[in-house]
Design a protein around this motif. Structure first.
Motif, PDB file in Angstrom:
ATOM      1  N   SER A 222       0.849  -1.201   0.000  1.00 43.02           N
ATOM      2  CA  SER A 222       0.000   0.000   0.000  1.00 43.02           C
ATOM      3  C   SER A 222       0.878   1.242   0.000  1.00 43.02           C
ATOM      4  CB  SER A 222      -0.889   0.014   1.244  1.00 43.02           C
ATOM      5  OG  SER A 222      -1.648   1.206   1.290  1.00 43.02           O
TER       6      SER A 222
ATOM      7  N   ARG B 128      -0.232   4.204   1.052  1.00 48.02           N
ATOM      8  CA  ARG B 128      -0.561   5.137   2.134  1.00 48.02           C
ATOM      9  C   ARG B 128       0.084   4.666   3.432  1.00 48.02           C
ATOM     10  NH1 ARG B 128      -6.892   4.467   4.021  1.00 48.02           N
ATOM     11  NH2 ARG B 128      -6.693   2.379   4.879  1.00 48.02           N
TER      12      ARG B 128
ATOM     13  N   ASN C 184      -2.556   0.651   7.342  1.00 45.10           N
ATOM     14  CA  ASN C 184      -2.441  -0.607   8.072  1.00 45.10           C
ATOM     15  C   ASN C 184      -1.223  -1.437   7.668  1.00 45.10           C
ATOM     16  OD1 ASN C 184      -4.938  -0.333   9.635  1.00 45.10           O
ATOM     17  ND2 ASN C 184      -5.901  -0.330   7.618  1.00 45.10           N
ATOM     18  N   SER C 185      -0.980  -1.535   6.380  1.00 46.53           N
ATOM     19  CA  SER C 185       0.125  -2.382   5.908  1.00 46.53           C
ATOM     20  C   SER C 185       1.462  -1.841   6.392  1.00 46.53           C
ATOM     21  CB  SER C 185       0.124  -2.469   4.376  1.00 46.53           C
ATOM     22  OG  SER C 185      -1.145  -2.842   3.899  1.00 46.53           O
TER      23      SER C 185
ATOM     24  N   PRO D  45      -2.635  -5.016   1.160  1.00 47.06           N
ATOM     25  CA  PRO D  45      -4.035  -4.700   1.464  1.00 47.06           C
ATOM     26  C   PRO D  45      -4.877  -5.548   0.513  1.00 47.06           C
ATOM     27  CG  PRO D  45      -3.060  -2.930   0.150  1.00 47.06           C
ATOM     28  CD  PRO D  45      -1.970  -3.941   0.412  1.00 47.06           C
ATOM     29  N   THR D  46      -5.941  -6.111   1.000  1.00 49.06           N
ATOM     30  CA  THR D  46      -6.823  -6.879   0.107  1.00 49.06           C
ATOM     31  C   THR D  46      -7.543  -5.907  -0.822  1.00 49.06           C
ATOM     32  OG1 THR D  46      -7.105  -8.641   1.712  1.00 49.06           O
ATOM     33  CG2 THR D  46      -8.830  -8.428   0.061  1.00 49.06           C
ATOM     34  N   ARG D  47      -7.418  -6.138  -2.107  1.00 51.55           N
ATOM     35  CA  ARG D  47      -8.101  -5.290  -3.093  1.00 51.55           C
ATOM     36  C   ARG D  47      -8.888  -6.194  -4.029  1.00 51.55           C
ATOM     37  NH1 ARG D  47      -4.161  -0.676  -3.884  1.00 51.55           N
ATOM     38  NH2 ARG D  47      -4.155   0.284  -1.824  1.00 51.55           N
ATOM     39  N   TRP D  48     -10.184  -6.053  -3.997  1.00 55.98           N
ATOM     40  CA  TRP D  48     -11.062  -6.905  -4.800  1.00 55.98           C
ATOM     41  C   TRP D  48     -10.692  -8.372  -4.606  1.00 55.98           C
ATOM     42  CZ3 TRP D  48     -14.605  -3.621  -5.291  1.00 55.98           C
ATOM     43  CH2 TRP D  48     -14.350  -2.323  -5.713  1.00 55.98           C
ATOM     44  N   ASN D  49     -10.500  -8.751  -3.376  1.00 58.55           N
ATOM     45  CA  ASN D  49     -10.178 -10.141  -2.983  1.00 58.55           C
ATOM     46  C   ASN D  49      -8.817 -10.606  -3.479  1.00 58.55           C
ATOM     47  OD1 ASN D  49     -12.853 -10.024  -2.147  1.00 58.55           O
ATOM     48  ND2 ASN D  49     -13.610 -11.255  -3.846  1.00 58.55           N
TER      49      ASN D  49
ATOM     50  N   ILE E 142      -4.471  -7.835   4.528  1.00 58.13           N
ATOM     51  CA  ILE E 142      -5.204  -6.975   5.470  1.00 58.13           C
ATOM     52  C   ILE E 142      -6.416  -6.407   4.738  1.00 58.13           C
ATOM     53  CG2 ILE E 142      -5.077  -4.928   6.949  1.00 58.13           C
ATOM     54  CD1 ILE E 142      -1.999  -5.227   6.886  1.00 58.13           C
ATOM     55  N   GLY E 143      -7.599  -6.704   5.258  1.00 57.92           N
ATOM     56  CA  GLY E 143      -8.805  -6.223   4.582  1.00 57.92           C
ATOM     57  C   GLY E 143      -9.797  -5.595   5.544  1.00 57.92           C
ATOM     58  N   SER E 144     -10.815  -4.983   4.971  1.00 53.19           N
ATOM     59  CA  SER E 144     -11.820  -4.297   5.787  1.00 53.19           C
ATOM     60  C   SER E 144     -12.971  -5.217   6.166  1.00 53.19           C
ATOM     61  CB  SER E 144     -12.359  -3.092   5.016  1.00 53.19           C
ATOM     62  OG  SER E 144     -12.875  -3.535   3.779  1.00 53.19           O
ATOM     63  N   THR E 145     -13.078  -6.340   5.484  1.00 49.00           N
ATOM     64  CA  THR E 145     -14.236  -7.206   5.714  1.00 49.00           C
ATOM     65  C   THR E 145     -14.104  -7.974   7.024  1.00 49.00           C
ATOM     66  OG1 THR E 145     -13.095  -8.773   4.285  1.00 49.00           O
ATOM     67  CG2 THR E 145     -14.945  -7.609   3.326  1.00 49.00           C
TER      68      THR E 145
ATOM     69  N   SER F  97     -12.917 -12.741   1.649  1.00 49.70           N
ATOM     70  CA  SER F  97     -12.116 -11.819   0.858  1.00 49.70           C
ATOM     71  C   SER F  97     -10.604 -11.969   1.077  1.00 49.70           C
ATOM     72  CB  SER F  97     -12.562 -10.410   1.217  1.00 49.70           C
ATOM     73  OG  SER F  97     -12.147  -9.518   0.264  1.00 49.70           O
TER      74      SER F  97
ATOM     75  N   CYS G 260     -10.101  -4.010   9.056  1.00 54.63           N
ATOM     76  CA  CYS G 260      -9.168  -2.877   8.963  1.00 54.63           C
ATOM     77  C   CYS G 260      -9.582  -1.988   7.795  1.00 54.63           C
ATOM     78  CB  CYS G 260      -7.741  -3.361   8.738  1.00 54.63           C
ATOM     79  SG  CYS G 260      -7.077  -4.300  10.111  1.00 54.63           S
ATOM     80  N   LEU G 261     -10.219  -0.878   8.085  1.00 55.64           N
ATOM     81  CA  LEU G 261     -10.623   0.037   7.018  1.00 55.64           C
ATOM     82  C   LEU G 261      -9.834   1.340   7.107  1.00 55.64           C
ATOM     83  CD1 LEU G 261     -12.486   0.619   4.614  1.00 55.64           C
ATOM     84  CD2 LEU G 261     -14.179   1.500   6.229  1.00 55.64           C
TER      85      LEU G 261
HETATM   86  C1  LIG Z   1      -9.721  -0.449  -4.468  1.00 55.96           C
HETATM   87  C2  LIG Z   1      -9.922  -1.104  -3.136  1.00 55.96           C
HETATM   88  C3  LIG Z   1     -10.450  -2.373  -3.087  1.00 55.96           C
HETATM   89  C4  LIG Z   1     -10.634  -3.006  -1.862  1.00 55.96           C
HETATM   90  N1  LIG Z   1     -11.133  -4.284  -1.844  1.00 55.96           N
HETATM   91  C5  LIG Z   1     -11.277  -4.922  -0.648  1.00 55.96           C
HETATM   92  C6  LIG Z   1     -11.730  -6.286  -0.613  1.00 55.96           C
HETATM   93  O1  LIG Z   1     -11.982  -6.910  -1.636  1.00 55.96           O
HETATM   94  N2  LIG Z   1     -11.843  -6.881   0.595  1.00 55.96           N
HETATM   95  C7  LIG Z   1     -11.540  -6.224   1.777  1.00 55.96           C
HETATM   96  O2  LIG Z   1     -11.659  -6.845   2.848  1.00 55.96           O
HETATM   97  N3  LIG Z   1     -11.120  -4.942   1.770  1.00 55.96           N
HETATM   98  C8  LIG Z   1     -10.975  -4.276   0.581  1.00 55.96           C
HETATM   99  N4  LIG Z   1     -10.514  -2.981   0.558  1.00 55.96           N
HETATM  100  C9  LIG Z   1     -10.183  -2.304   1.833  1.00 55.96           C
HETATM  101  C10 LIG Z   1      -8.684  -2.379   2.171  1.00 55.96           C
HETATM  102  O3  LIG Z   1      -8.170  -3.661   2.001  1.00 55.96           O
HETATM  103  C11 LIG Z   1      -8.439  -1.974   3.617  1.00 55.96           C
HETATM  104  O4  LIG Z   1      -8.902  -0.658   3.828  1.00 55.96           O
HETATM  105  C12 LIG Z   1      -6.982  -2.111   4.036  1.00 55.96           C
HETATM  106  O5  LIG Z   1      -6.883  -1.965   5.441  1.00 55.96           O
HETATM  107  C13 LIG Z   1      -6.113  -1.050   3.370  1.00 55.96           C
HETATM  108  O6  LIG Z   1      -4.774  -1.225   3.771  1.00 55.96           O
HETATM  109  P1  LIG Z   1      -3.797   0.036   3.906  1.00 55.96           P
HETATM  110  O7  LIG Z   1      -4.294   0.853   5.066  1.00 55.96           O
HETATM  111  O8  LIG Z   1      -2.464  -0.573   4.164  1.00 55.96           O
HETATM  112  O9  LIG Z   1      -3.870   0.777   2.607  1.00 55.96           O
HETATM  113  C14 LIG Z   1     -10.306  -2.333  -0.655  1.00 55.96           C
HETATM  114  C15 LIG Z   1      -9.765  -1.036  -0.725  1.00 55.96           C
HETATM  115  C16 LIG Z   1      -9.577  -0.441  -1.945  1.00 55.96           C
HETATM  116  C17 LIG Z   1      -8.975   0.958  -1.995  1.00 55.96           C
END
Ligand SMILES: Cc1cc2nc3c(=O)[nH]c(=O)nc-3n(C[C@H](O)[C@H](O)[C@H](O)COP(=O)(O)O)c2cc1C
Length: 181
Positions: free
Chosen positions: A10, A12, A15-16, A83-87, A119-122, A128, A156-157
């Protein structure tokens, strides 16, 4: 004692990167050297798939991947934090992996230890992160690395949400210490 390279997917300071800093800090207390790379903040060309590296073991591009490859060679444990992005894994991690093909071609990734963290928000019951971790372990398997540990963080959002999961972070770090010692 082995060195560890932490690759953060990531851009930013969220979290990562928070997790990477914690891991580095704790490893240092045990005199284990680690480095953090954030590929998204570097100059890294996209792989064109020319396959020249299959022939001569080096990439035609001169950019930050040269110093990254030196670090990969130096470290016996690679810790990928995405960071999990679209799974899936993040685009920055994928670009980094593609550019490791010269090492794959020379079998220089073989037997390195790989730790895969998503690390994901779900919430926990949503699949995911599992798929994101799988996208990392697929790379380990393809490149003949030893996929030694996987770990997932849910809920983690916001930037610092992961810091609320201290127990989880400590459990992970204990495992990483055993792997790197
Ligand atoms: C484009 C995009 C897609 C994402 N897709 C998912 C997802 O599929 N599953 C999930 O749990 N979180 C998803 N997230 C949320 C991030 O994984 C989550 O906020 C994570 O903590 C971000 O890590 P960071 O703070 O290191 O950037 C997504 C975020 C973005 C920006």
């Amino acid at each position: 004692m082995g060195k560890a390279l932490i690759i953060v997917g990531s851009r930013r300071e969220g979290n990562s990167l928070n997790l990477a800093n914690k891991i580095k800090e704790e490893l240092k207390k045990d005199r284990i050297t680690s480095y953090i790379i954030v590929p998204g903040n570097q100059k890294i060309h996209l792989c064109t798939g020319c396959m020249d590296c299959d022939e001569n073991g080096v990439c035609d591009f001169t950019d930050d991947m040269e110093k990254n490859i030196d670090k990969v060679l130096e470290c016996e444990t690679l810790i990928f934090i995405t960071p999990t992005r679209w799974n899936l894994l993040s685009g920055d991690i994928k670009i980094f992996m593609d550019r490791l093909n010269p090492l794959y071609s020379n079998k220089k990734l073989k037997d390195k230890k790989m730790v895969s963290i998503a690390i994901g928000s779900t919430p926990k019951d949503v699949y995911s992160n599992n798929d994101a971790v799988k996208s990392l372990t697929n790379f380990a398997e393809s490149s003949q690395m030893n996929s030694i540990l996987t770990y997932e963080f849910n809920n983690c959002l916001d930037f610092n949400d992961i810091l609320k999961q201290e127990d989880n972070i400590n459990k992970l770090i204990e495992k990483i210490k055993i792997i790197t010692k």
